[in-house]
Design a protein around this motif. Structure first.
Motif, PDB file in Angstrom:
ATOM      1  N   GLY A 110      25.151  10.619  10.559  1.00 36.85           N
ATOM      2  CA  GLY A 110      26.451  11.111  10.089  1.00 36.85           C
ATOM      3  C   GLY A 110      27.244  11.684  11.236  1.00 36.85           C
ATOM      4  N   ARG A 111      28.539  11.869  10.991  1.00 38.56           N
ATOM      5  CA  ARG A 111      29.373  12.551  11.992  1.00 38.56           C
ATOM      6  C   ARG A 111      29.838  13.876  11.378  1.00 38.56           C
ATOM      7  N   PRO A 112      30.007  14.909  12.228  1.00 42.50           N
ATOM      8  CA  PRO A 112      30.392  16.215  11.686  1.00 42.50           C
ATOM      9  C   PRO A 112      31.717  16.126  10.941  1.00 42.50           C
ATOM     10  N   ARG A 113      31.787  16.779   9.799  1.00 43.18           N
ATOM     11  CA  ARG A 113      33.047  16.871   9.054  1.00 43.18           C
ATOM     12  C   ARG A 113      34.063  17.656   9.860  1.00 43.18           C
ATOM     13  N   SER A 114      35.333  17.329   9.678  1.00 46.47           N
ATOM     14  CA  SER A 114      36.406  18.080  10.335  1.00 46.47           C
ATOM     15  C   SER A 114      37.058  19.003   9.316  1.00 46.47           C
ATOM     16  N   LEU A 115      37.743  20.021   9.802  1.00 44.46           N
ATOM     17  CA  LEU A 115      38.523  20.875   8.912  1.00 44.46           C
ATOM     18  C   LEU A 115      39.748  20.098   8.434  1.00 44.46           C
ATOM     19  N   SER A 116      40.251  20.437   7.259  1.00 41.43           N
ATOM     20  CA  SER A 116      41.452  19.741   6.768  1.00 41.43           C
ATOM     21  C   SER A 116      42.731  20.419   7.284  1.00 41.43           C
ATOM     22  N   VAL A 117      42.554  21.442   8.130  1.00 36.22           N
ATOM     23  CA  VAL A 117      43.715  22.147   8.717  1.00 36.22           C
ATOM     24  C   VAL A 117      43.656  21.941  10.233  1.00 36.22           C
ATOM     25  N   PRO A 118      44.743  22.228  10.963  1.00 36.60           N
ATOM     26  CA  PRO A 118      44.720  22.015  12.415  1.00 36.60           C
ATOM     27  C   PRO A 118      43.567  22.778  13.068  1.00 36.60           C
ATOM     28  N   CYS A 119      42.876  22.097  13.978  1.00 33.51           N
ATOM     29  CA  CYS A 119      41.695  22.700  14.605  1.00 33.51           C
ATOM     30  C   CYS A 119      41.657  22.297  16.072  1.00 33.51           C
ATOM     31  N   ALA A 120      41.634  23.287  16.960  1.00 33.83           N
ATOM     32  CA  ALA A 120      41.674  23.020  18.402  1.00 33.83           C
ATOM     33  C   ALA A 120      40.456  22.216  18.864  1.00 33.83           C
ATOM     34  N   ALA A 121      40.673  21.385  19.867  1.00 37.52           N
ATOM     35  CA  ALA A 121      39.580  20.564  20.400  1.00 37.52           C
ATOM     36  C   ALA A 121      38.502  21.422  21.047  1.00 37.52           C
ATOM     37  N   ALA A 122      38.850  22.649  21.425  1.00 34.17           N
ATOM     38  CA  ALA A 122      37.863  23.512  22.096  1.00 34.17           C
ATOM     39  C   ALA A 122      36.770  24.002  21.144  1.00 34.17           C
ATOM     40  N   ARG A 143      31.162  36.610  24.968  1.00 33.22           N
ATOM     41  CA  ARG A 143      30.712  37.824  24.281  1.00 33.22           C
ATOM     42  C   ARG A 143      30.801  37.707  22.766  1.00 33.22           C
ATOM     43  N   SER A 144      31.577  36.740  22.289  1.00 39.77           N
ATOM     44  CA  SER A 144      31.751  36.662  20.833  1.00 39.77           C
ATOM     45  C   SER A 144      31.904  35.215  20.381  1.00 39.77           C
ATOM     46  N   VAL A 145      31.479  34.971  19.145  1.00 38.58           N
ATOM     47  CA  VAL A 145      31.584  33.618  18.582  1.00 38.58           C
ATOM     48  C   VAL A 145      31.954  33.718  17.103  1.00 38.58           C
ATOM     49  N   ILE A 146      32.773  32.761  16.671  1.00 36.12           N
ATOM     50  CA  ILE A 146      33.038  32.595  15.242  1.00 36.12           C
ATOM     51  C   ILE A 146      32.413  31.271  14.829  1.00 36.12           C
ATOM     52  N   GLY A 216      39.351  30.893  24.957  1.00 37.85           N
ATOM     53  CA  GLY A 216      39.117  31.662  23.733  1.00 37.85           C
ATOM     54  C   GLY A 216      39.790  31.015  22.542  1.00 37.85           C
ATOM     55  N   VAL A 217      39.371  31.443  21.353  1.00 39.28           N
ATOM     56  CA  VAL A 217      39.925  30.829  20.143  1.00 39.28           C
ATOM     57  C   VAL A 217      40.510  31.888  19.211  1.00 39.28           C
ATOM     58  N   THR A 218      41.482  31.448  18.436  1.00 38.60           N
ATOM     59  CA  THR A 218      42.102  32.294  17.424  1.00 38.60           C
ATOM     60  C   THR A 218      41.978  31.575  16.085  1.00 38.60           C
ATOM     61  N   VAL A 219      41.422  32.255  15.101  1.00 45.90           N
ATOM     62  CA  VAL A 219      41.309  31.667  13.761  1.00 45.90           C
ATOM     63  C   VAL A 219      42.297  32.391  12.856  1.00 45.90           C
ATOM     64  N   GLU A 228      39.730  36.666  16.502  1.00 43.73           N
ATOM     65  CA  GLU A 228      39.644  36.085  17.852  1.00 43.73           C
ATOM     66  C   GLU A 228      38.216  36.142  18.355  1.00 43.73           C
ATOM     67  N   ALA A 229      37.871  35.164  19.174  1.00 43.98           N
ATOM     68  CA  ALA A 229      36.531  35.153  19.766  1.00 43.98           C
ATOM     69  C   ALA A 229      36.563  34.299  21.032  1.00 43.98           C
ATOM     70  N   ASP A 230      35.515  34.442  21.846  1.00 46.38           N
ATOM     71  CA  ASP A 230      35.433  33.614  23.052  1.00 46.38           C
ATOM     72  C   ASP A 230      35.117  32.159  22.700  1.00 46.38           C
ATOM     73  N   LEU A 231      34.295  31.982  21.651  1.00 43.32           N
ATOM     74  CA  LEU A 231      33.860  30.628  21.266  1.00 43.32           C
ATOM     75  C   LEU A 231      34.013  30.445  19.763  1.00 43.32           C
ATOM     76  N   ALA A 232      34.154  29.190  19.356  1.00 37.83           N
ATOM     77  CA  ALA A 232      34.064  28.869  17.922  1.00 37.83           C
ATOM     78  C   ALA A 232      33.212  27.620  17.770  1.00 37.83           C
ATOM     79  N   VAL A 233      32.411  27.614  16.708  1.00 39.12           N
ATOM     80  CA  VAL A 233      31.559  26.445  16.407  1.00 39.12           C
ATOM     81  C   VAL A 233      31.853  26.039  14.968  1.00 39.12           C
ATOM     82  N   LEU A 234      32.020  24.739  14.770  1.00 41.29           N
ATOM     83  CA  LEU A 234      32.302  24.215  13.430  1.00 41.29           C
ATOM     84  C   LEU A 234      31.047  23.530  12.893  1.00 41.29           C
ATOM     85  N   GLY A 235      30.570  23.991  11.741  1.00 39.37           N
ATOM     86  CA  GLY A 235      29.391  23.371  11.126  1.00 39.37           C
ATOM     87  C   GLY A 235      29.582  23.315   9.630  1.00 39.37           C
TER      88      GLY A 235
END
Ligand SMILES: Cc1cc2nc3c(=O)[nH]c(=O)nc-3n(C[C@H](O)[C@H](O)[C@H](O)COP(=O)(O)OP(=O)(O)OC[C@H]3O[C@@H](n4cnc5c(N)ncnc54)[C@H](O)[C@@H]3O)c2cc1C
Length: 395
Positions: A110-122, A143-146, A216-219, A228-235
Protein backbone atom coordinates in the motif's frame (compact mmCIF):
# COMPACT_ATOMS: atom_id res chain seq x y z
CA UNK A 1 -3.98 -23.18 -12.26
CA UNK A 2 -3.54 -26.51 -14.03
CA UNK A 3 -1.02 -25.72 -16.81
CA UNK A 4 2.70 -26.29 -16.20
CA UNK A 5 4.22 -23.23 -14.60
CA UNK A 6 7.80 -22.46 -15.55
CA UNK A 7 7.98 -18.71 -14.94
CA UNK A 8 6.67 -16.92 -11.86
CA UNK A 9 6.84 -13.14 -11.89
CA UNK A 10 6.36 -11.31 -8.59
CA UNK A 11 5.67 -7.57 -8.69
CA UNK A 12 6.63 -5.99 -5.37
CA UNK A 13 9.79 -7.14 -3.57
CA UNK A 14 8.61 -6.30 -0.05
CA UNK A 15 7.69 -8.67 2.77
CA UNK A 16 5.05 -10.79 1.03
CA UNK A 17 6.80 -10.79 -2.36
CA UNK A 18 10.05 -11.98 -0.80
CA UNK A 19 8.29 -14.54 1.40
CA UNK A 20 6.40 -15.89 -1.61
CA UNK A 21 9.58 -16.40 -3.63
CA UNK A 22 11.22 -18.24 -0.71
CA UNK A 23 8.10 -20.37 -0.14
CA UNK A 24 8.02 -21.46 -3.78
CA UNK A 25 11.61 -22.71 -3.54
CA UNK A 26 10.95 -24.41 -0.19
CA UNK A 27 8.03 -26.23 -1.79
CA UNK A 28 10.30 -27.50 -4.55
CA UNK A 29 9.53 -25.16 -7.44
CA UNK A 30 12.46 -25.29 -9.89
CA UNK A 31 11.25 -22.84 -12.56
CA UNK A 32 12.35 -19.21 -12.83
CA UNK A 33 11.25 -16.69 -10.20
CA UNK A 34 11.65 -13.01 -11.04
CA UNK A 35 11.03 -10.36 -8.38
CA UNK A 36 10.52 -6.78 -9.49
CA UNK A 37 10.80 -4.20 -6.71
CA UNK A 38 10.56 -0.43 -6.79
CA UNK A 39 12.75 0.04 -3.71
CA UNK A 40 16.54 -0.23 -3.88
CA UNK A 41 16.65 -2.83 -1.08
CA UNK A 42 16.26 -6.61 -1.17
CA UNK A 43 13.08 -7.84 0.60
CA UNK A 44 12.96 -6.91 4.29
CA UNK A 45 10.48 -6.89 7.15
CA UNK A 46 8.94 -3.49 7.84
CA UNK A 47 8.03 -3.54 11.57
CA UNK A 48 11.38 -2.13 12.73
CA UNK A 49 10.95 1.00 10.54
CA UNK A 50 8.81 2.66 13.22
CA UNK A 51 10.75 1.15 16.12
CA UNK A 52 14.35 -0.10 15.91
CA UNK A 53 15.41 1.99 12.91
CA UNK A 54 14.18 5.21 14.54
CA UNK A 55 15.95 4.14 17.73
CA UNK A 56 19.32 3.67 16.03
CA UNK A 57 19.35 0.18 14.48
CA UNK A 58 21.15 0.16 11.15
CA UNK A 59 19.00 -2.20 9.12
CA UNK A 60 15.69 -4.05 9.29
CA UNK A 61 15.40 -7.83 9.35
CA UNK A 62 16.10 -9.16 5.84
CA UNK A 63 13.82 -11.88 4.45
CA UNK A 64 16.96 -13.76 3.36
CA UNK A 65 20.70 -13.21 3.12
CA UNK A 66 21.83 -11.27 -0.01
CA UNK A 67 23.62 -14.30 -1.51
CA UNK A 68 20.35 -16.26 -1.44
CA UNK A 69 18.64 -13.76 -3.76
CA UNK A 70 21.55 -13.83 -6.19
CA UNK A 71 21.72 -17.61 -6.14
CA UNK A 72 18.10 -18.67 -6.56
CA UNK A 73 16.14 -15.70 -7.93
CA UNK A 74 16.20 -12.98 -10.57
CA UNK A 75 15.82 -9.93 -8.30
CA UNK A 76 15.37 -6.60 -10.09
CA UNK A 77 15.52 -3.70 -7.68
CA UNK A 78 14.82 0.02 -8.29
CA UNK A 79 12.44 -1.12 -11.01
CA UNK A 80 8.79 -0.16 -11.33
CA UNK A 81 6.32 -2.43 -13.13
CA UNK A 82 4.04 -0.17 -15.16
CA UNK A 83 1.51 -2.39 -16.98
CA UNK A 84 0.13 -5.91 -17.18
CA UNK A 85 -0.89 -7.50 -20.48
CA UNK A 86 -3.09 -10.41 -19.40
CA UNK A 87 -3.61 -11.70 -22.94
CA UNK A 88 0.08 -11.91 -23.82
CA UNK A 89 0.89 -12.69 -20.14
CA UNK A 90 3.56 -10.04 -19.93
CA UNK A 91 4.44 -7.22 -17.56
CA UNK A 92 6.00 -4.00 -18.79
CA UNK A 93 8.74 -2.36 -16.73
CA UNK A 94 9.59 1.34 -16.40
CA UNK A 95 12.48 0.92 -18.85
CA UNK A 96 10.09 -0.46 -21.49
CA UNK A 97 11.24 -4.06 -21.17
CA UNK A 98 8.56 -6.76 -21.09
CA UNK A 99 8.73 -9.82 -18.87
CA UNK A 100 6.64 -12.90 -19.69
CA UNK A 101 4.95 -14.97 -16.98
CA UNK A 102 2.99 -18.16 -16.51
CA UNK A 103 1.88 -16.96 -13.07
CA UNK A 104 1.92 -13.33 -11.95
CA UNK A 105 1.90 -12.48 -8.24
CA UNK A 106 0.99 -8.95 -7.21
CA UNK A 107 2.64 -8.03 -3.90
CA UNK A 108 2.54 -4.27 -4.26
CA UNK A 109 1.46 -3.43 -0.69
CA UNK A 110 0.00 0.00 0.00
CA UNK A 111 0.94 3.65 -0.21
CA UNK A 112 0.47 6.04 2.73
CA UNK A 113 -2.84 7.90 2.70
CA UNK A 114 -2.63 11.66 2.22
CA UNK A 115 -4.54 14.31 4.13
CA UNK A 116 -7.54 15.76 2.29
CA UNK A 117 -6.32 19.27 3.21
CA UNK A 118 -3.13 21.07 2.06
CA UNK A 119 -0.07 19.36 3.52
CA UNK A 120 3.55 20.50 3.16
CA UNK A 121 6.00 18.16 1.46
CA UNK A 122 8.27 18.42 4.51
CA UNK A 123 5.87 16.18 6.46
CA UNK A 124 7.42 12.72 6.85
CA UNK A 125 5.80 9.44 5.85
CA UNK A 126 6.97 6.06 7.04
CA UNK A 127 6.47 3.16 4.69
CA UNK A 128 9.99 2.43 3.43
CA UNK A 129 13.48 2.02 4.84
CA UNK A 130 14.67 5.15 3.03
CA UNK A 131 11.86 7.19 4.60
CA UNK A 132 12.67 5.81 8.06
CA UNK A 133 16.36 6.67 7.66
CA UNK A 134 15.48 10.15 6.45
CA UNK A 135 13.28 10.74 9.50
CA UNK A 136 16.00 9.42 11.81
CA UNK A 137 18.46 11.85 10.23
CA UNK A 138 16.07 14.75 10.81
CA UNK A 139 15.56 13.76 14.46
CA UNK A 140 19.10 14.94 15.20
CA UNK A 141 18.78 18.39 16.75
CA UNK A 142 14.96 18.36 16.62
CA UNK A 143 13.16 19.10 19.88
CA UNK A 144 9.51 18.56 19.01
CA UNK A 145 7.31 16.49 16.72
CA UNK A 146 3.65 16.40 15.79
CA UNK A 147 2.40 12.97 14.73
CA UNK A 148 -0.76 13.11 12.65
CA UNK A 149 -2.70 9.88 13.13
CA UNK A 150 -3.30 7.86 16.28
CA UNK A 151 -3.24 4.42 14.67
CA UNK A 152 -0.66 1.71 15.28
CA UNK A 153 2.14 3.19 13.18
CA UNK A 154 1.53 6.78 14.31
CA UNK A 155 1.71 5.71 17.95
CA UNK A 156 4.84 3.62 17.40
CA UNK A 157 6.53 6.60 15.79
CA UNK A 158 5.36 8.81 18.66
CA UNK A 159 6.78 6.34 21.19
CA UNK A 160 10.13 6.12 19.37
CA UNK A 161 10.51 9.89 19.07
CA UNK A 162 9.38 10.52 22.64
CA UNK A 163 11.90 7.93 23.86
CA UNK A 164 14.55 9.89 21.93
CA UNK A 165 13.64 12.94 24.02
CA UNK A 166 11.41 14.91 21.63
CA UNK A 167 8.37 16.72 22.93
CA UNK A 168 5.64 14.71 21.17
CA UNK A 169 2.03 15.47 20.28
CA UNK A 170 -0.33 13.02 18.57
CA UNK A 171 -3.32 14.41 16.67
CA UNK A 172 -6.11 11.94 15.95
CA UNK A 173 -9.23 12.82 13.95
CA UNK A 174 -11.40 10.06 15.45
CA UNK A 175 -12.93 9.99 18.92
CA UNK A 176 -10.29 7.57 20.25
CA UNK A 177 -6.89 6.08 19.45
CA UNK A 178 -6.50 2.89 17.41
CA UNK A 179 -10.12 3.02 16.27
CA UNK A 180 -9.69 0.80 13.24
CA UNK A 181 -8.29 -2.48 14.54
CA UNK A 182 -7.83 -2.38 18.32
CA UNK A 183 -10.72 -2.79 20.78
CA UNK A 184 -11.54 0.19 23.03
CA UNK A 185 -10.16 -1.30 26.27
CA UNK A 186 -6.78 -2.04 24.68
CA UNK A 187 -6.69 1.43 23.13
CA UNK A 188 -7.11 2.84 26.64
CA UNK A 189 -4.10 0.88 27.95
CA UNK A 190 -2.04 2.40 25.14
CA UNK A 191 -3.40 5.91 25.76
CA UNK A 192 -2.48 5.59 29.44
CA UNK A 193 1.01 4.37 28.54
CA UNK A 194 1.59 7.37 26.28
CA UNK A 195 0.24 9.79 28.89
CA UNK A 196 2.57 8.26 31.50
CA UNK A 197 5.53 8.73 29.13
CA UNK A 198 4.63 12.37 28.49
CA UNK A 199 3.08 12.19 25.00
CA UNK A 200 0.30 14.75 24.48
CA UNK A 201 -2.62 12.95 22.86
CA UNK A 202 -5.46 14.87 21.28
CA UNK A 203 -8.46 13.12 19.74
CA UNK A 204 -11.33 14.53 17.67
CA UNK A 205 -8.96 16.99 16.01
CA UNK A 206 -9.79 18.47 12.60
CA UNK A 207 -6.78 19.78 10.67
CA UNK A 208 -7.20 22.66 8.24
CA UNK A 209 -3.67 22.75 6.82
CA UNK A 210 -0.10 21.68 7.48
CA UNK A 211 2.52 24.18 6.37
CA UNK A 212 6.27 24.36 6.66
CA UNK A 213 9.62 23.22 5.42
CA UNK A 214 12.80 21.63 6.74
CA UNK A 215 13.02 24.44 9.31
CA UNK A 216 9.74 23.49 11.05
CA UNK A 217 6.05 22.86 10.59
CA UNK A 218 2.85 24.64 11.50
CA UNK A 219 -0.40 22.70 11.88
CA UNK A 220 -3.54 24.83 11.61
CA UNK A 221 -6.63 23.33 13.21
CA UNK A 222 -10.28 24.03 12.46
CA UNK A 223 -11.31 26.66 14.98
CA UNK A 224 -8.13 28.63 14.56
CA UNK A 225 -5.66 26.95 16.92
CA UNK A 226 -2.09 26.78 15.61
CA UNK A 227 0.47 24.16 16.66
CA UNK A 228 4.18 24.29 15.82
CA UNK A 229 6.94 21.72 15.91
CA UNK A 230 10.34 20.99 14.41
CA UNK A 231 9.02 17.86 12.66
CA UNK A 232 5.72 16.37 11.57
CA UNK A 233 4.98 12.76 10.65
CA UNK A 234 1.83 11.63 8.86
CA UNK A 235 0.54 8.14 9.67
CA UNK A 236 -3.13 7.86 8.76
CA UNK A 237 -3.12 4.44 7.14
CA UNK A 238 -2.48 3.14 3.66
CA UNK A 239 -4.36 2.63 0.42
CA UNK A 240 -3.74 -0.64 -1.43
CA UNK A 241 -1.63 -0.18 -4.56
CA UNK A 242 -4.14 -1.60 -7.03
CA UNK A 243 -3.44 0.69 -10.00
CA UNK A 244 -1.69 -1.99 -12.09
CA UNK A 245 -4.43 -4.52 -11.39
CA UNK A 246 -7.22 -2.05 -12.10
CA UNK A 247 -5.67 -0.94 -15.38
CA UNK A 248 -5.48 -4.60 -16.39
CA UNK A 249 -9.18 -5.07 -15.68
CA UNK A 250 -8.75 -7.27 -12.60
CA UNK A 251 -11.65 -6.94 -10.14
CA UNK A 252 -10.66 -4.71 -7.19
CA UNK A 253 -12.54 -3.40 -4.20
CA UNK A 254 -10.29 -1.99 -1.49
CA UNK A 255 -7.61 -4.37 -2.81
CA UNK A 256 -7.31 -6.97 -5.54
CA UNK A 257 -10.19 -9.41 -5.05
CA UNK A 258 -8.86 -12.92 -4.51
CA UNK A 259 -10.18 -16.36 -3.52
CA UNK A 260 -9.04 -18.50 -0.58
CA UNK A 261 -5.86 -19.45 -2.48
CA UNK A 262 -5.11 -15.76 -3.26
CA UNK A 263 -5.86 -16.15 -6.99
CA UNK A 264 -7.71 -13.30 -8.66
CA UNK A 265 -11.42 -14.08 -8.83
CA UNK A 266 -11.22 -13.31 -12.56
CA UNK A 267 -7.87 -14.74 -13.69
CA UNK A 268 -6.27 -17.96 -12.43
CA UNK A 269 -2.88 -16.79 -13.74
CA UNK A 270 -2.78 -13.77 -11.42
CA UNK A 271 -2.43 -13.86 -7.63
CA UNK A 272 -2.37 -11.05 -5.06
CA UNK A 273 -0.88 -11.33 -1.57
CA UNK A 274 -0.06 -9.19 1.45
CA UNK A 275 -1.56 -5.75 2.06
CA UNK A 276 -2.91 -5.42 -1.50
CA UNK A 277 -5.00 -8.61 -1.41
CA UNK A 278 -8.66 -8.51 -0.47
CA UNK A 279 -9.97 -11.99 0.20
CA UNK A 280 -13.59 -12.79 -0.48
CA UNK A 281 -15.54 -12.71 2.77
CA UNK A 282 -12.46 -11.66 4.79
CA UNK A 283 -11.26 -8.38 3.30
CA UNK A 284 -7.81 -6.88 3.52
CA UNK A 285 -5.28 -7.36 6.31
CA UNK A 286 -2.24 -5.19 6.89
CA UNK A 287 -0.07 -7.28 9.18
CA UNK A 288 3.27 -9.05 9.27
CA UNK A 289 1.40 -12.30 9.98
CA UNK A 290 -0.75 -11.94 6.87
CA UNK A 291 2.15 -10.91 4.63
CA UNK A 292 3.93 -14.21 5.36
CA UNK A 293 0.80 -16.35 5.62
CA UNK A 294 -0.74 -15.18 2.35
CA UNK A 295 2.63 -15.59 0.62
CA UNK A 296 2.84 -19.25 1.68
CA UNK A 297 -0.84 -19.97 0.99
CA UNK A 298 -0.55 -18.53 -2.53
CA UNK A 299 2.63 -20.57 -3.18
CA UNK A 300 0.78 -23.78 -2.29
CA UNK A 301 -2.23 -22.84 -4.42
CA UNK A 302 -0.03 -21.88 -7.37
CA UNK A 303 1.72 -25.26 -7.22
CA UNK A 304 -1.57 -27.15 -6.87
CA UNK A 305 -0.84 -28.26 -3.28
CA UNK A 306 -3.64 -28.59 -0.70
CA UNK A 307 -4.03 -25.61 1.66
CA UNK A 308 -2.68 -25.73 5.20
CA UNK A 309 -5.16 -25.24 8.06
CA UNK A 310 -5.89 -21.53 8.59
CA UNK A 311 -4.22 -19.95 11.63
CA UNK A 312 -5.83 -17.29 13.82
CA UNK A 313 -4.79 -13.84 12.55
CA UNK A 314 -2.94 -11.59 14.96
CA UNK A 315 -0.64 -8.61 15.13
CA UNK A 316 1.57 -6.90 17.62
CA UNK A 317 2.79 -3.38 18.29
CA UNK A 318 5.82 -2.38 20.40
CA UNK A 319 5.61 0.94 22.22
CA UNK A 320 7.78 2.16 25.14
CA UNK A 321 9.15 -1.34 25.70
CA UNK A 322 5.68 -2.89 26.04
CA UNK A 323 4.07 -5.20 23.48
CA UNK A 324 0.41 -5.00 22.57
CA UNK A 325 -0.93 -8.15 20.92
CA UNK A 326 -4.35 -8.50 19.33
CA UNK A 327 -5.76 -11.76 17.94
CA UNK A 328 -8.84 -12.93 16.12
CA UNK A 329 -11.76 -10.59 15.53
CA UNK A 330 -12.20 -8.74 18.83
CA UNK A 331 -14.11 -5.91 17.17
CA UNK A 332 -16.99 -8.29 16.46
CA UNK A 333 -17.37 -9.38 20.11
CA UNK A 334 -20.42 -8.59 22.18
CA UNK A 335 -18.88 -9.34 25.59
CA UNK A 336 -15.48 -8.25 26.87
CA UNK A 337 -14.03 -10.18 29.79
CA UNK A 338 -11.16 -8.28 31.46
CA UNK A 339 -8.46 -10.55 32.89
CA UNK A 340 -6.27 -8.37 35.08
CA UNK A 341 -5.30 -4.79 34.28
CA UNK A 342 -4.26 -5.14 30.65
CA UNK A 343 -5.60 -8.35 29.12
CA UNK A 344 -9.06 -9.11 27.83
CA UNK A 345 -10.96 -11.90 26.17
CA UNK A 346 -13.62 -11.09 23.63
CA UNK A 347 -16.65 -13.36 23.41
CA UNK A 348 -19.50 -13.72 20.99
CA UNK A 349 -22.43 -15.89 22.12
CA UNK A 350 -20.14 -17.30 24.81
CA UNK A 351 -17.39 -18.37 22.39
CA UNK A 352 -14.02 -16.66 22.35
CA UNK A 353 -13.48 -14.71 19.11
CA UNK A 354 -10.64 -12.40 20.10
CA UNK A 355 -8.05 -11.44 22.68
CA UNK A 356 -5.95 -8.40 23.40
CA UNK A 357 -3.16 -7.96 25.90
CA UNK A 358 -0.27 -5.75 26.87
CA UNK A 359 2.65 -8.17 27.32
CA UNK A 360 1.30 -11.51 28.83
CA UNK A 361 2.60 -13.64 25.92
CA UNK A 362 1.60 -16.92 27.58
CA UNK A 363 -2.07 -16.01 28.08
CA UNK A 364 -2.06 -14.64 24.55
CA UNK A 365 -0.71 -17.88 23.03
CA UNK A 366 -3.34 -19.92 24.88
CA UNK A 367 -6.09 -17.48 23.86
CA UNK A 368 -5.09 -17.87 20.20
CA UNK A 369 -5.44 -21.65 20.47
CA UNK A 370 -8.84 -21.26 22.13
CA UNK A 371 -9.98 -18.90 19.37
CA UNK A 372 -8.91 -21.47 16.77
CA UNK A 373 -10.93 -24.11 18.64
CA UNK A 374 -13.92 -21.71 18.90
CA UNK A 375 -13.99 -22.60 22.60
CA UNK A 376 -16.88 -21.65 24.83
CA UNK A 377 -15.55 -19.92 27.96
CA UNK A 378 -16.77 -19.64 31.53
CA UNK A 379 -16.43 -15.86 31.78
CA UNK A 380 -16.13 -15.88 35.59
CA UNK A 381 -13.15 -18.25 35.60
CA UNK A 382 -11.53 -16.60 32.59
CA UNK A 383 -11.60 -13.29 34.44
CA UNK A 384 -9.36 -14.63 37.25
CA UNK A 385 -5.78 -13.74 36.22
CA UNK A 386 -4.32 -16.55 38.36
CA UNK A 387 -6.36 -19.30 36.65
CA UNK A 388 -4.90 -21.21 33.72
CA UNK A 389 -7.04 -20.03 30.79
CA UNK A 390 -7.45 -23.58 29.55
CA UNK A 391 -9.36 -24.37 32.75
CA UNK A 392 -11.89 -21.66 31.85
CA UNK A 393 -13.20 -23.66 28.91
CA UNK A 394 -16.87 -24.36 29.57
CA UNK A 395 -18.09 -27.94 29.28
C1 LIG B 1 6.40 1.29 9.58
C2 LIG B 1 5.65 -0.01 9.62
C3 LIG B 1 5.61 -0.75 10.80
C4 LIG B 1 4.91 -1.93 10.86
N1 LIG B 1 4.86 -2.64 12.04
C5 LIG B 1 4.14 -3.77 12.12
C6 LIG B 1 4.06 -4.50 13.35
O1 LIG B 1 4.65 -4.12 14.36
N2 LIG B 1 3.30 -5.63 13.39
C7 LIG B 1 2.63 -6.10 12.29
O2 LIG B 1 1.94 -7.13 12.37
N3 LIG B 1 2.71 -5.44 11.09
C8 LIG B 1 3.44 -4.30 10.99
N4 LIG B 1 3.52 -3.61 9.80
C9 LIG B 1 2.75 -4.11 8.63
C10 LIG B 1 3.56 -5.07 7.76
O3 LIG B 1 4.90 -4.68 7.68
C11 LIG B 1 2.92 -5.08 6.37
O4 LIG B 1 1.62 -5.64 6.52
C12 LIG B 1 3.74 -5.87 5.36
O5 LIG B 1 4.96 -5.23 5.10
C13 LIG B 1 2.94 -6.03 4.07
O6 LIG B 1 3.74 -6.68 3.13
P1 LIG B 1 3.49 -6.46 1.56
O7 LIG B 1 4.48 -7.33 0.88
O8 LIG B 1 2.07 -6.59 1.24
O9 LIG B 1 3.84 -4.93 1.30
P2 LIG B 1 5.22 -4.21 1.46
O10 LIG B 1 6.09 -4.90 2.45
O11 LIG B 1 4.87 -2.79 1.72
O12 LIG B 1 5.91 -4.33 0.02
C14 LIG B 1 5.36 -3.82 -1.16
C15 LIG B 1 6.49 -3.52 -2.11
O13 LIG B 1 5.99 -3.41 -3.42
C16 LIG B 1 6.69 -2.38 -4.10
N5 LIG B 1 5.90 -1.98 -5.25
C17 LIG B 1 4.66 -1.42 -5.27
N6 LIG B 1 4.24 -1.22 -6.53
C18 LIG B 1 5.23 -1.66 -7.35
C19 LIG B 1 5.38 -1.71 -8.77
N7 LIG B 1 4.42 -1.29 -9.61
N8 LIG B 1 6.54 -2.21 -9.26
C20 LIG B 1 7.52 -2.63 -8.44
N9 LIG B 1 7.42 -2.62 -7.08
C21 LIG B 1 6.28 -2.14 -6.55
C22 LIG B 1 6.85 -1.32 -3.03
O14 LIG B 1 7.87 -0.40 -3.36
C23 LIG B 1 7.20 -2.20 -1.81
O15 LIG B 1 8.58 -2.41 -1.72
C24 LIG B 1 4.23 -2.42 9.70
C25 LIG B 1 4.30 -1.68 8.51
C26 LIG B 1 5.00 -0.48 8.46
C27 LIG B 1 5.04 0.31 7.18
Amino acid sequence: MREAIRRVLIVGAGHSGGAHALALRELGFVGSITLVGHEAHAPYERPSLSKGILQGEERPLPLAEPWRWAEAFDLRLSTLATAIDRVAREVTLCDGRRLPYDALVLATGGRPRSLSVPCAAAVHRLSTLDEARELRGRMVGARSVIVIGGGVIGLEVAASLRAAGLSTTVLEAGPRLLGRNVPPDAAEWIAALHAQEGVAIRTGVAIRAVEGDEGGVTVRLEGGEVLEADLAVLGIGILPRTELAEAAGLPCRDGVLVDAGYASIDDPHVFAIGDVASREGVGRQETWFHAGGSARAAARALLGLPPEPADVPWFWSDQFGRTLRVAGAPMTADTVVPRGAAFSLHLRYGRIVGAAGLDSPRDFAIARRLIAAEARLDAGRAAEPGTDLRKAVAA
